[in-house]
Scaffold this motif. Structure first.
Motif, PDB file in Angstrom:
ATOM      1  N   HIS A 200       0.849  -1.199   0.064  1.00 33.22           N
ATOM      2  CA  HIS A 200      -0.109   0.129  -0.028  1.00 33.22           C
ATOM      3  C   HIS A 200       0.853   1.441   0.047  1.00 33.22           C
ATOM      4  O   HIS A 200       0.751   2.161  -0.892  1.00 33.22           O
ATOM      5  N   ALA A 203       3.042   1.876  -3.196  1.00 33.66           N
ATOM      6  CA  ALA A 203       1.771   2.108  -4.305  1.00 33.66           C
ATOM      7  C   ALA A 203       1.664   3.688  -4.242  1.00 33.66           C
ATOM      8  O   ALA A 203       1.383   4.663  -5.172  1.00 33.66           O
ATOM      9  N   LEU A 204       1.348   4.080  -2.856  1.00 37.36           N
ATOM     10  CA  LEU A 204       1.179   5.735  -2.719  1.00 37.36           C
ATOM     11  C   LEU A 204       2.253   6.478  -3.208  1.00 37.36           C
ATOM     12  O   LEU A 204       2.137   7.698  -3.464  1.00 37.36           O
ATOM     13  N   LYS A 206       4.399   5.685  -5.499  1.00 29.93           N
ATOM     14  CA  LYS A 206       5.115   5.358  -6.387  1.00 29.93           C
ATOM     15  C   LYS A 206       5.800   6.405  -7.496  1.00 29.93           C
ATOM     16  O   LYS A 206       6.789   6.185  -8.460  1.00 29.93           O
ATOM     17  N   PHE A 222      -4.981  -1.755  -1.763  1.00 28.38           N
ATOM     18  CA  PHE A 222      -4.847  -0.575  -2.529  1.00 28.38           C
ATOM     19  C   PHE A 222      -6.411   0.264  -2.230  1.00 28.38           C
ATOM     20  O   PHE A 222      -6.318   1.307  -2.710  1.00 28.38           O
ATOM     21  N   PRO A 249      -4.744   3.940  -2.770  1.00 28.68           N
ATOM     22  CA  PRO A 249      -3.935   4.127  -4.052  1.00 28.68           C
ATOM     23  C   PRO A 249      -4.830   3.904  -5.149  1.00 28.68           C
ATOM     24  O   PRO A 249      -4.352   4.836  -6.126  1.00 28.68           O
ATOM     25  N   ASN A 252      -5.719   7.248  -6.523  1.00 29.94           N
ATOM     26  CA  ASN A 252      -4.887   8.201  -6.714  1.00 29.94           C
ATOM     27  C   ASN A 252      -3.819   7.990  -7.851  1.00 29.94           C
ATOM     28  O   ASN A 252      -2.835   7.968  -7.889  1.00 29.94           O
ATOM     29  N   TYR A 282      -6.928  -2.835  -8.602  1.00 30.43           N
ATOM     30  CA  TYR A 282      -5.958  -2.045  -8.841  1.00 30.43           C
ATOM     31  C   TYR A 282      -5.177  -1.990 -10.080  1.00 30.43           C
ATOM     32  O   TYR A 282      -4.942  -1.076 -10.719  1.00 30.43           O
TER      33      TYR A 282
END
Length: 325
Positions: A200, A203-204, A206, A222, A249, A252, A282
């Protein structure tokens, strides 16, 4: 911060989470296929990965992680608990293989551990570094605070909000960027990965500028909305409505552009169905926004076994992606 039985107890008092499917287009049919519970464990609450796996089996797997990780600290050169903030858990560890000269390092792999944002310690996951170190890839393990008060190594770790935790990881990446500049590592291929809650967080973040090669979420979480609704995991997180939206995520993802990195997503074939669904949804959203990506199911692997498959097998898909010439 040393490896203690307490960290295992903390882990076992929580539960983890995850997801994944092969490198082919994600279809709505696949998403629906994974959205219902497998009939043999209908009494396990959604996202209660520990009980889904079975407590004894999960305990054994976590113990193996700790034992293997101790060996990595014994074998390789490392800087431990490099600070990125003022808190005792605002640190990272940097591993290097002493058989290689620092100036010849081929890349940097940044890893964020899981624990449902409520437990665990980075020291239990050093084992993920061994195959990478053997290929002259330096490894950074990020630690962070918890969204649930816990005792680790005899010290009380106060609760922080999910917003504060996410911001901590951002500061860690900022510090790593400066640290790499100070240690003549700027420009090296740099990858960001994490498992479960760490997936998580990866991914936030990235799009953080320290990451220049790829992002690799493993069994990630996610979408916080269905997790927040659960009693066992979600209640302790105390997520606000704003956090659920802003820190998921899946909410976003902006259209990919020429600077967008490839995203390689992994999940275990024996994960809970709702965790598979997290990954497939996701991945589908990333596809809609034209990201370069693959989503790979690791056959027969549960939420913990996936780490063994991806990081201890020298010819795993992940190792080959990171170490390819």
């Amino acid at each position: 911060m040393s490896l203690q039985p307490v960290s295992l107890i903390v882990a076992l008092s929580l539960v983890f989470a995850a997801s994944i499917q092969a490198s082919e287009p994600v279809t709505q049919e696949k998403t629906r296929m994974h959205s219902s519970h497998i009939g043999n464990k209908p009494d396990v609450e959604d996202y209660d990965t520990l009980n889904y796996i079975g407590l004894d089996k999960a305990k054994q797997q976590l113990s193996v992680f700790q034992d293997k990780s101790k060996g990595v600290y014994d074998k390789y050169l490392y800087k431990k608990n490099v600070p990125y903030g003022l808190g005792p858990r605002e640190t990272f560890d940097h591993f290097h293989n002493p058989t290689f000269n620092h100036k010849d390092t081929r890349g940097v792999f940044i890893f964020i551990h899981g624990g449902y944002w409520q437990g665990e310690v980075k020291e239990s996951y050093a084992f993920i570094a061994e195959q990478l170190l053997a290929k002259n890839i330096d490894v950074m393990l990020i630690e962070y605070d918890l969204t649930k008060e816990n005792v680790v190594d005899g010290k009380t770790i106060p609760r922080v909000s999910m917003t504060a935790l996410v911001n901590q990881v951002g500061r860690a990446l900022d510090t790593l960027q400066a640290y790499m500049q100070d240690n003549n590592m700027s420009g090296l291929p740099t990858y960001l990965s994490g498992h479960s809650a760490g997936g998580h967080l990866a991914a936030l973040w990235k799009d953080h500028p320290v990451v220049n090669s790829a992002v690799l979420p493993i069994s990630g979480l996610f979408n916080l909305s269905p997790i927040a609704a659960t009693k066992k995991i979600g209640a302790a997180l105390q997520l606000s409505d704003n956090e659920i939206v802003k820190l998921s995520p899946i909410n976003n993802i902006h259209p990919a552009n020429k600077s967008s990195l490839p995203i390689y997503i992994y999940y275990g074939g024996d994960e809970q169905p709702e965790l598979k669904e997290q990954t497939l949804n996701y991945a589908g959203k990333l596809q809609e926004h034209d990201y370069r990506m693959t989503v790979t199911e690791v056959g027969g692997a549960n939420h913990f076994e996936i780490l063994t498959s991806l990081f201890t097998e020298p010819d795993s898909d992940l190792i080959k992606r990171i170490t390819k010439d």
